[in-house]
Design a protein around this motif. Structure first.
Motif, mmCIF file in Angstrom:
data_model
loop_
_atom_site.group_PDB
_atom_site.id
_atom_site.type_symbol
_atom_site.label_atom_id
_atom_site.label_comp_id
_atom_site.label_asym_id
_atom_site.label_seq_id
_atom_site.Cartn_x
_atom_site.Cartn_y
_atom_site.Cartn_z
ATOM 1 N N SER A 99 45.365 48.500 37.723
ATOM 2 C CA SER A 99 45.236 47.676 38.528
ATOM 3 C C SER A 99 45.690 46.663 39.345
ATOM 4 N N ILE A 106 27.390 44.257 42.665
ATOM 5 C CA ILE A 106 27.483 44.841 43.880
ATOM 6 C C ILE A 106 26.769 45.151 45.497
ATOM 7 N N LEU A 147 36.014 45.382 48.019
ATOM 8 C CA LEU A 147 35.638 47.198 47.965
ATOM 9 C C LEU A 147 36.587 47.807 46.934
ATOM 10 N N LEU A 148 38.070 47.686 46.828
ATOM 11 C CA LEU A 148 38.616 47.866 45.539
ATOM 12 C C LEU A 148 37.698 47.317 44.415
ATOM 13 N N VAL A 181 35.105 49.516 43.923
ATOM 14 C CA VAL A 181 35.231 50.461 42.766
ATOM 15 C C VAL A 181 35.093 50.359 41.290
ATOM 16 N N HIS A 182 36.222 49.409 41.418
ATOM 17 C CA HIS A 182 36.324 48.964 39.794
ATOM 18 C C HIS A 182 35.157 48.731 39.345
ATOM 19 N N GLY A 234 32.557 49.312 39.551
ATOM 20 C CA GLY A 234 31.203 50.527 39.455
ATOM 21 C C GLY A 234 31.826 51.661 38.255
ATOM 22 N N ILE A 235 33.421 51.922 37.987
ATOM 23 C CA ILE A 235 34.002 52.503 37.450
ATOM 24 C C ILE A 235 33.264 51.898 35.950
#
Length: 200
Positions: A27, A100, A132-133, A136-137, A139-140
């Motif tokens: 990352s 988020i 955005l990246l 996404v992290h 969300g994971i």
């Protein structure tokens, strides 16, 4: 006679911790690549009028509070205060979703209410990509967080909670989750500081 004492090279390592650090390293490389693109464009004298939506300031506060709540929850489970542990952990989890949500609001402001379009200003586009990246992290992270929280609430009785708190796989999962959550907070603070530094 051989010395059987374990040292830093021979001792057994937990593979999941190694996988976590490997993922974090990947990352860091990913985000570093985006930063390098930004710096390259900046050196080439592109137009860098970065707009920072107010929601981004809010999301920064939210993710810091979420990490603090995570840290407090770890302290509570160490003291075997399991009710406070569940409350703090749940608060940290919910703040993750609010982070988020606030980021999405920031995107909306950036895309529709700002005076600079993403396709006309590469700096805002890069800021959007960084955000955005990170989402996404996050969300994971929330998916993994959900699994941990589900197991925590399946052991609500004191006896079950006590067994949960000393069970090595549970301790490991909570440790991995907290490390990743702290990483997300530190990563966003770096991203946000970078954005604010280049803001108009």
């Amino acid at each position: 006679m051989l010395n059987m004492t374990e040292n830093i090279f021979s001792k057994r390592r937990e593979p999941f911790i190694f996988m976590l650090y490997l993922g974090i390293g990947g990352s860091i490389l990913l985000f570093s690549g985006v930063f390098l693109i930004f710096f390259r464009n900046e050196i080439n004298s592109f137009d860098f009028k970065v707009i920072v939506p107010g929601a981004m300031w809010l999301s920064t506060l939210v993710i810091v509070l979420s990490s603090i709540a995570m840290y407090i929850s770890i302290k509570h489970i160490e003291k075997q205060d399991f009710t406070a542990f569940r409350q703090s952990l749940t608060f940290s989890y919910l703040l993750g979703y609010f982070f988020i949500f606030s980021q999405i609001i920031g995107w909306y402001k950036l895309l529709y209410n700002s005076r600079l379009e993403l396709n006309l200003n590469s700096s805002n586009a890069i800021m959007f990509v960084l955000s955005l990246l990170h989402v996404v992290h996050t969300g994971i992270g929330l998916i993994a967080f959900s699994l941990v929280l589900r197991k925590v609430f399946k052991n609500k009785r004191f006896e079950d909670s006590l067994v949960y708190s000393v069970n090595p796989p549970n301790v490991l999962n909570l440790s991995l989750m907290s490390k990743f959550w702290y990483f997300l907070a530190i990563l966003w603070i770096i991203i946000f500081s970078f954005i604010v530094y280049h803001a108009i």
